[in-house]
Write a protein that holds these residues in place. Structure first.
Motif, mmCIF file in Angstrom:
data_model
loop_
_atom_site.group_PDB
_atom_site.id
_atom_site.type_symbol
_atom_site.label_atom_id
_atom_site.label_comp_id
_atom_site.label_asym_id
_atom_site.label_seq_id
_atom_site.Cartn_x
_atom_site.Cartn_y
_atom_site.Cartn_z
ATOM 1 N N GLU A 1 -11.653 -6.775 8.356
ATOM 2 C CA GLU A 1 -10.936 -6.919 9.619
ATOM 3 C C GLU A 1 -9.527 -6.316 9.527
ATOM 4 N N ASN A 2 -9.149 -5.567 10.574
ATOM 5 C CA ASN A 2 -7.815 -4.944 10.621
ATOM 6 C C ASN A 2 -7.497 -4.229 9.308
ATOM 7 N N LYS A 3 -8.436 -3.413 8.903
ATOM 8 C CA LYS A 3 -8.388 -2.766 7.592
ATOM 9 C C LYS A 3 -7.055 -2.086 7.309
ATOM 10 N N HIS A 4 -6.592 -1.255 8.244
ATOM 11 C CA HIS A 4 -5.374 -0.486 7.979
ATOM 12 C C HIS A 4 -4.145 -1.390 7.888
ATOM 13 N N LEU A 5 -4.098 -2.432 8.727
ATOM 14 C CA LEU A 5 -2.940 -3.321 8.710
ATOM 15 C C LEU A 5 -2.865 -4.136 7.425
ATOM 16 N N ILE A 6 -3.983 -4.725 7.010
ATOM 17 C CA ILE A 6 -3.942 -5.557 5.807
ATOM 18 C C ILE A 6 -3.699 -4.707 4.563
ATOM 19 N N GLY B 1 -9.110 -11.966 8.245
ATOM 20 C CA GLY B 1 -8.618 -11.338 9.452
ATOM 21 C C GLY B 1 -7.822 -12.268 10.347
ATOM 22 N N GLU B 2 -7.782 -13.566 10.020
ATOM 23 C CA GLU B 2 -7.053 -14.539 10.825
ATOM 24 C C GLU B 2 -5.597 -14.649 10.343
ATOM 25 N N TYR C 1 -9.167 -13.386 2.464
ATOM 26 C CA TYR C 1 -8.708 -12.802 3.722
ATOM 27 C C TYR C 1 -9.867 -12.729 4.699
#
Length: 282
Positions: A204-209, A168-169, A166
């Motif tokens: 990247e985008n820790k909470h979303l992933i 972040g893309e 992963y």
């Protein structure tokens, strides 16, 4: 029922492709199609060298007959293995160019399975071969690239550990989604989300992933590293056990950018003996 297409070179039959594709089809209760391209431009012998040496037409014809026998035997080997495994299967054979045949099949398949060493030319090449590069560039479904027989464990298909790459893309998230949709029986396997960030030890985008992953892989662990992805990912994966598979997005960059920097998939095929599940959105 899913449809899996296994790509075979009838002149250099891949036992690895056979065993992985049957193992997965049996797990997923999928239909397995064996794709054999009887490409008239491809032979097991070097026609140019034979003609240059003055080989007579009768001898060349005998070589062609032997190649035909090899292709027939390969298709028969596939059918016998599917029957022994008790899975639904079919065989597709045509006289199209091998790459075009595989790309066309990918339009109508949920996933392709292919050996990392496939070339569909007389010469042997190290991965990533030209065939695999061209296939991944234009393929229309996810692909499982499997290591050749000499690099696989004695028990084919013994996958116990999954690493989700992963960065972040969107393409990396898409690959994880497709893996989850196509191989739900692997959700219970030991799973690690691996992320390498050149700008720091950040996800990247820790909470979303994490919110996405926990609904599909609730016991997944995370490994976040700082450094160059090509170096750190290979270093990490070299320490992994046999039976590991890697999930990644690939070939999202333009062909021009690939002249200057190899795809992550290229690097992994060159250095690691693990199956690669590759999916990229276009």
């Amino acid at each position: 029922m899913q449809k899996i297409a296994a790509i075979f070179d009838g002149l250099r039959f891949s036992e690895s492709t056979l065993h992985y594709s049957i193992w997965i089809a049996k797990q997923q209760r999928a239909h397995l199609t064996g794709v054999f391209s009887d490409d008239p431009t491809y032979n097991s012998f070097n026609l140019y060298q034979l003609l240059k040496a003055g080989t007579d037409q009768a001898t060349i014809r005998q070589f062609e007959v032997e190649d035909h026998g090899k292709r027939e035997a390969a298709a028969g080997r596939f059918e016998a293995a599917c029957q022994a495994a008790g899975i639904a299967y079919s065989v597709h054979r045509n006289r199209n160019v091998s790459l075009l045949s595989a790309l066309e099949e990918s339009i109508y398949a949920d996933m392709l399975v292919v050996d990392a060493h496939e070339t569909f030319v007389h010469d042997v090449a190290k991965p990533p071969t030209r065939f695999i590069r061209d296939l991944l560039t234009d393929v229309q479904c996810p692909v499982l690239i499997v290591p050749p027989q000499v690099l696989t464990p004695a028990v084919f298909g013994d996958i116990r550990n999954i690493v989700l790459l992963y960065d972040g893309e969107p393409t990396s998230v898409y690959a994880i989604k497709m893996y989850n949709y196509l191989l739900p029986s692997w959700q219970t396997l030991s799973t690690t989300v691996l992320s390498v960030n050149p700008e720091g030890n950040l996800l990247e985008n820790k909470h979303l992933i994490k919110d996405f992953v926990r609904w599909h892989f609730p016991r997944a662990a995370y490994k976040v590293m700082e450094g160059e992805p090509e170096e750190e990912i290979v270093s990490y994966m070299l320490g992994q056990q046999e039976g590991t598979a890697i999930v990644l997005g690939a070939y999202r960059r333009s062909s021009i950018s690939r002249w200057f920097r190899e795809s992550m998939a290229d690097v992994l095929m060159q250095t690691l003996p693990f199956p690669l599940f590759i999916a990229h959105n276009k």
